[in-house]
Each structure stands twice: as structure tokens, then as C-alpha cells.
Enzyme design. Sequence first.
Site, PDB file in Angstrom:
ATOM      1  N   ILE A 114     -23.706 -23.288  68.479  1.00  0.00           N
ATOM      2  CA  ILE A 114     -25.038 -22.667  68.580  1.00  0.00           C
ATOM      3  C   ILE A 114     -25.886 -23.385  69.629  1.00  0.00           C
ATOM      4  O   ILE A 114     -26.527 -22.756  70.475  1.00  0.00           O
ATOM      5  CB  ILE A 114     -25.722 -22.643  67.191  1.00  0.00           C
ATOM      6  CG1 ILE A 114     -24.944 -21.705  66.260  1.00  0.00           C
ATOM      7  CG2 ILE A 114     -27.181 -22.197  67.304  1.00  0.00           C
ATOM      8  CD1 ILE A 114     -25.428 -21.664  64.829  1.00  0.00           C
ATOM      9  N   ASP A 118     -19.518 -18.352  54.233  1.00  0.00           N
ATOM     10  CA  ASP A 118     -20.197 -19.613  54.548  1.00  0.00           C
ATOM     11  C   ASP A 118     -20.508 -20.445  53.306  1.00  0.00           C
ATOM     12  O   ASP A 118     -20.624 -21.657  53.390  1.00  0.00           O
ATOM     13  CB  ASP A 118     -21.540 -19.330  55.245  1.00  0.00           C
ATOM     14  CG  ASP A 118     -21.389 -19.046  56.740  1.00  0.00           C
ATOM     15  OD1 ASP A 118     -20.249 -18.845  57.200  1.00  0.00           O
ATOM     16  OD2 ASP A 118     -22.428 -19.020  57.435  1.00  0.00           O
ATOM     17  N   HIS A 163      -0.618  -7.084  84.621  1.00  0.00           N
ATOM     18  CA  HIS A 163      -1.028  -7.777  85.845  1.00  0.00           C
ATOM     19  C   HIS A 163      -1.944  -6.877  86.664  1.00  0.00           C
ATOM     20  O   HIS A 163      -1.632  -5.708  86.851  1.00  0.00           O
ATOM     21  CB  HIS A 163       0.195  -8.133  86.691  1.00  0.00           C
ATOM     22  CG  HIS A 163      -0.192  -8.754  88.005  1.00  0.00           C
ATOM     23  ND1 HIS A 163      -0.588 -10.073  88.079  1.00  0.00           N
ATOM     24  CD2 HIS A 163      -0.292  -8.235  89.245  1.00  0.00           C
ATOM     25  CE1 HIS A 163      -0.905 -10.344  89.345  1.00  0.00           C
ATOM     26  NE2 HIS A 163      -0.729  -9.247  90.077  1.00  0.00           N
TER      27      HIS A 163
HETATM   28  C1  LIG Z   1     -27.230 -18.275  66.044  1.00  0.00           C
HETATM   29  C2  LIG Z   1     -25.904 -18.041  65.359  1.00  0.00           C
HETATM   30  C3  LIG Z   1     -24.849 -17.531  66.092  1.00  0.00           C
HETATM   31  C4  LIG Z   1     -23.627 -17.300  65.473  1.00  0.00           C
HETATM   32  N1  LIG Z   1     -22.614 -16.794  66.222  1.00  0.00           N
HETATM   33  C5  LIG Z   1     -21.424 -16.566  65.644  1.00  0.00           C
HETATM   34  C6  LIG Z   1     -20.366 -16.008  66.382  1.00  0.00           C
HETATM   35  O1  LIG Z   1     -20.501 -15.719  67.575  1.00  0.00           O
HETATM   36  N2  LIG Z   1     -19.188 -15.772  65.769  1.00  0.00           N
HETATM   37  C7  LIG Z   1     -19.005 -16.083  64.442  1.00  0.00           C
HETATM   38  O2  LIG Z   1     -17.908 -15.860  63.927  1.00  0.00           O
HETATM   39  N3  LIG Z   1     -19.987 -16.613  63.703  1.00  0.00           N
HETATM   40  C8  LIG Z   1     -21.194 -16.856  64.268  1.00  0.00           C
HETATM   41  N4  LIG Z   1     -22.210 -17.353  63.514  1.00  0.00           N
HETATM   42  C9  LIG Z   1     -21.952 -17.652  62.089  1.00  0.00           C
HETATM   43  C10 LIG Z   1     -21.990 -16.373  61.228  1.00  0.00           C
HETATM   44  O3  LIG Z   1     -23.229 -15.734  61.401  1.00  0.00           O
HETATM   45  C11 LIG Z   1     -21.768 -16.717  59.778  1.00  0.00           C
HETATM   46  O4  LIG Z   1     -20.582 -17.466  59.650  1.00  0.00           O
HETATM   47  C12 LIG Z   1     -21.646 -15.459  58.944  1.00  0.00           C
HETATM   48  O5  LIG Z   1     -22.811 -14.683  59.010  1.00  0.00           O
HETATM   49  C13 LIG Z   1     -21.360 -15.814  57.486  1.00  0.00           C
HETATM   50  O6  LIG Z   1     -21.198 -14.644  56.775  1.00  0.00           O
HETATM   51  P1  LIG Z   1     -21.475 -14.598  55.200  1.00  0.00           P
HETATM   52  O7  LIG Z   1     -21.200 -13.195  54.783  1.00  0.00           O
HETATM   53  O8  LIG Z   1     -20.752 -15.695  54.518  1.00  0.00           O
HETATM   54  O9  LIG Z   1     -23.028 -14.929  55.034  1.00  0.00           O
HETATM   55  P2  LIG Z   1     -24.341 -14.401  55.743  1.00  0.00           P
HETATM   56  O10 LIG Z   1     -24.080 -13.661  56.968  1.00  0.00           O
HETATM   57  O11 LIG Z   1     -25.226 -15.589  55.785  1.00  0.00           O
HETATM   58  O12 LIG Z   1     -24.921 -13.353  54.708  1.00  0.00           O
HETATM   59  C14 LIG Z   1     -25.368 -13.740  53.448  1.00  0.00           C
HETATM   60  C15 LIG Z   1     -26.388 -12.736  52.964  1.00  0.00           C
HETATM   61  O13 LIG Z   1     -26.661 -13.013  51.595  1.00  0.00           O
HETATM   62  C16 LIG Z   1     -28.032 -12.787  51.367  1.00  0.00           C
HETATM   63  N5  LIG Z   1     -28.417 -13.558  50.189  1.00  0.00           N
HETATM   64  C17 LIG Z   1     -28.336 -14.900  50.018  1.00  0.00           C
HETATM   65  N6  LIG Z   1     -28.739 -15.236  48.782  1.00  0.00           N
HETATM   66  C18 LIG Z   1     -29.092 -14.079  48.162  1.00  0.00           C
HETATM   67  C19 LIG Z   1     -29.605 -13.792  46.873  1.00  0.00           C
HETATM   68  N7  LIG Z   1     -29.824 -14.742  45.977  1.00  0.00           N
HETATM   69  N8  LIG Z   1     -29.869 -12.501  46.576  1.00  0.00           N
HETATM   70  C20 LIG Z   1     -29.643 -11.505  47.486  1.00  0.00           C
HETATM   71  N9  LIG Z   1     -29.157 -11.734  48.720  1.00  0.00           N
HETATM   72  C21 LIG Z   1     -28.882 -13.011  49.043  1.00  0.00           C
HETATM   73  C22 LIG Z   1     -28.700 -13.299  52.638  1.00  0.00           C
HETATM   74  O14 LIG Z   1     -29.976 -12.712  52.788  1.00  0.00           O
HETATM   75  C23 LIG Z   1     -27.708 -12.833  53.708  1.00  0.00           C
HETATM   76  O15 LIG Z   1     -28.078 -11.572  54.214  1.00  0.00           O
HETATM   77  C24 LIG Z   1     -23.458 -17.588  64.089  1.00  0.00           C
HETATM   78  C25 LIG Z   1     -24.526 -18.088  63.350  1.00  0.00           C
HETATM   79  C26 LIG Z   1     -25.731 -18.307  63.966  1.00  0.00           C
HETATM   80  C27 LIG Z   1     -26.880 -18.838  63.155  1.00  0.00           C
END
Ligand SMILES: Cc1cc2nc3c(=O)[nH]c(=O)nc-3n(C[C@H](O)[C@H](O)[C@H](O)COP(=O)(O)OP(=O)(O)OC[C@H]3O[C@@H](n4cnc5c(N)ncnc54)[C@H](O)[C@@H]3O)c2cc1C
Length: 470
Positions: free
Chosen positions: A189, A316, A449
Site C-alpha cells: 500500500i 482478512d 510472440h
Molecule cells: C489501499 C488498499 C489497496 C489494496 N489493494 C489490494 C490489491 O490490489 N489486491 C488485493 O488482493 N488486495 C488488496 N487490498 C487488500 C484487500 O482489500 C483485502 O484483503 C480484502 O478486502 C479482504 O477481503 P475480506 O472479504 O476479508 O474483508 P473486507 O473487504 O474488509 O470486507 C469486510 C466487510 O465486513 C464488513 N463488516 C465488518 N464487521 C461487520 C459487522 N460487525 N457487521 C456488518 N458488517 C461488518 C465491513 O464493513 C466490510 O465491508 C488492498 C487494501 C487496501 C486498504
Amino acid sequence: MANTRYDLIVIGSGPGGYVAAIRASQLKMKVAVVERDRPGGVCLNWGCIPSKALLNSAEAMETIRGAAKEHGIEVGAVSVDFKKVIARSRAAADKLARGVRFLLKKNNVDFIEADAAIAGPNRVALTQAPDKPAPPAAVLEADKILIAAGSSERLFADMKIGDGVMTSKEALVNDTLPKSVVIIGAGAIGLEFGYFYQAFGCAVTIVELERQMLPGCDAEVAEELHRTFVKRKVQVMLGHGYKSMAKNGGAWTVTLDAAGATKSVEGEAVLVAVGRTPLSARIGLDTAGVELERGGFIKVDDSFRTSVPTIYAIGDVIRPPLLAHKASAEGIAAVEIMAGVREPGFDLLAIPACVYCEPEVATVGLSEADARARGIEVKVGKMPLRAIGKAVAIGHADGFVKLVAEKKYGEVIGCQIIGYGATDMIAEVALGKSLEATTEEFGKLAHPHPSMSEAIMEAALAADGEAINF
Ligand SMILES: Cc1cc2nc3c(=O)[nH]c(=O)nc-3n(C[C@H](O)[C@H](O)[C@H](O)COP(=O)(O)OP(=O)(O)OC[C@H]3O[C@@H](n4cnc5c(N)ncnc54)[C@H](O)[C@@H]3O)c2cc1C
């Protein structure tokens, strides 16, 4: 009356949660996704997608400012409407978030906007989330619950967001270009934002505690990346740890520790990119008895089951690498295992990792050093991109492909690429690796190629001492 009983309730609609929900619905489960923010999670709204839109603008800027001349194209005075740059990136995020809402509906998944907390092995309590309507019920019940709550930005204890201090989330919406920025952290990042700001003429300093960029990555790749950032006039301070920060006039002074010596750097803005924290607190895990492990990650077995048998977790919130496609792949695996159509287990070494700055970096599997540390005898094939016709033709000849293979049978166990197109090229190696392909198979396969992918073929040939073009 709204549904309150499901086969599966998914908490979080990021790339882990929404993909798992759709797959579960395909497997005939009755599914609800509970989301307190926007459909698509961090990836679509605050991560992968908007950041790649910004990087694409940076690439356009670099082409206009730098490469156009080489093409014989004269460009007049260039001006930037930074607000438009940010607005374009937000529009991409909005479009895809709407797409997720549509996909969930199309797949008969109930999308519920609310803050969710585990209220028991089969119960999820809902409360109204900020700026959202009242939830359809106070409690939902399900045979199984899948936690896909993701992660949030990590900050140092003394830092407060605002007045020029940003995490990636603020940087994605801040439509005023700072004149100078100190970026703390040289992970993916930090480097992507460093490249982005530099391309738009901001003076960038990147500070990193470890002695290399992209800590943990192949050292040769990190060195090559360092060289290109320095060439772009980015100030890179490796082996410097954050100590404190203070505002002096219009600028922030960031104080650093370099092996006992104190140093400081200044910037109009500070971007903190020192990793992310799993969102495992405040969702009722302690009430339910769901165990955590080091770093606050939720502990799961090889079926993605937590210490409570009806509660699963992915993405994550369970373990690194914190990557969108890892979250999606785990989500699909988890619900297929639940449905009994897949064996337990998940190969983290099959997950590619990419950085989208210029040059791009992409890796999969083991590096040479990792393999040797595991006692694996390896052979390595390395191919510089300057030996590849297309790379020269399109003016992107910096970088290389490095293929790591087990010595006896030549099975490819890892690959590191730095250079243009790396993040697309890595998919071929990821597939080959998962099929246990050998250097001979990669090397003998006719690649189109001219294409950048010929570098993979040539690296495979090089591992066997048979490279043709180098
Ligand atoms: C700036 C940036 C750039 C990135 N670029 C890349 C990239 O290029 N390629 C890549 O592979 N990864 C990238 N990532 C990482 C990627 O975004 C995460 O690994 C991915 O989003 C994780 O997915 P997830 O489904 O585990 O969680 P998240 O995408 O974090 O989604 C979790 C969701 O759960 C919701 N939530 C949490 N707790 C609650 C609750 N109690 N009740 C209701 N809803 C809830 C949140 O609001 C969120 O919407 C990047 C991250 C950042 C910050």
C-alpha cells in the site's frame, strides 16, 4: 415479514463474504449477507479497485510527462485536475459496489444493511448501522455463520487522523494533492501510494523499519524496486522506525529511529501504511466463545471452522496474506466444505501476491531463499525483460522473471516477477504450479510472440541451461 432463519448468514460483504454467499446460494443454501458499510467491502470501496484506478491515472500522467516524447509526440503544457482524478476512482468503486448488490440479488442472497454481532452459535444480532435503514429484525438465526468481517487500518498509538495525517482510506478520497508526503511503511500500500503521488509531482519520502522494501519479498526483487524508486527521485529511508510526529507550521515533522540515531523528515501530509488489523473485536466473539490467535486473527481449522463448530471465518479476519483473491478463494472453499462437495484444506502457497506500482511486482509460492531455508534443493531460472522482444518494443524492458524449481524433477515451486505486466503474467505460473508443472513444461510450451509471457518461458529454459534469447 422478512426472513429470519437461514442456512447460512455471512457477516461482511467484501470479496470474501459476497463471493462465499453467491457460491453458497449456488450450492442450494438459503443465505443472507449482513453488511454495515457498502457492498464489496474494503476491496471494492477502500482498497484494490479505487487504488488501481488512481494508479491508472498515474500511469497516464507518466506516459504524457515522460514517454510521449520518446514516441515523437509533443505535448503542450500539462495541468492536472486532481479532484477529477479522485472522482474517477470513486466512480469505479461506486459502479462495482452497485454490481455486488445486483449480483447478490440475482443469486437470491438477502442483503441486509446492519451492524452484526454473534449472539450465540446460531444467532446473529442486528443493530442499525450509521446512515442505514433500521434492520428487518433484531436477531437472525442460521444453521451456520460465516465471519468475513475483514480488517481495518493500523495506526501508531499517538497518531490522529486529520490535518494532513491519513491512512489509505483518507488518501483515497483526499482530493487535494499535497506538495510533499511522508509515507510510513514500504509494503504494497505504501509503495502504490508512493508511486501515485510521485507521478503527480508530489515530493515523496518513504520510511521503512526493515532493511528492504516489501519486507519478506525476494531480496533481488526488493533491490530492483528500490533502484527504480530512487531513480524516480523518491527518498527511500530503509531501516528507519517511526518514533513520533508533530506539526510545525504547515508541515509535519516525523521523528525516526535509525539504529539508535534520531532523524527527522518533513511533509505536508503523512500517510500511515503500516499494516492492517483484523476486525475481530466487538462482534461478539467472546460471548460466543470463538477463540482468537496472535494478532487478533480468528483461529480456524482446515475447514475454516472456528472453535465454535457452527461458526466459520475467512479472509482478512483469519490470517495473512491480507489479499482480496485469498479472501474469495477461502470463501468458496469454506462453503464448499460446508456443503460436503470439497475436502478440507487450503494451499496458501498457491495465492499470488501483487504490487501495482511501476514496475509491478508479482510473486507466487516460494522464493529461492524461502525454499533453501526449508531445505529444498532448487534450481533457479532468471530472465531479464530486456531480452524479451515485446518489452523492448513497448519501452518496458526493466525488470526480470525469476522461476524457482525443485532440483530433481524440475517442479516449479515459486516465481517472482518485477516489471511491466507482472500482475497478469503471474497467473500462468500460479496455474502451472498448482498443476505441478515443471520447468521443462513451461519452457516447451509455445508462448505467444511477442508477449511479456515469453519471459516466463525463457526463465524456465534458463533454469535448465537452455535459454534461447539470453
Ligand atoms: C489501499 C488498499 C489497496 C489494496 N489493494 C489490494 C490489491 O490490489 N489486491 C488485493 O488482493 N488486495 C488488496 N487490498 C487488500 C484487500 O482489500 C483485502 O484483503 C480484502 O478486502 C479482504 O477481503 P475480506 O472479504 O476479508 O474483508 P473486507 O473487504 O474488509 O470486507 C469486510 C466487510 O465486513 C464488513 N463488516 C465488518 N464487521 C461487520 C459487522 N460487525 N457487521 C456488518 N458488517 C461488518 C465491513 O464493513 C466490510 O465491508 C488492498 C487494501 C487496501 C486498504
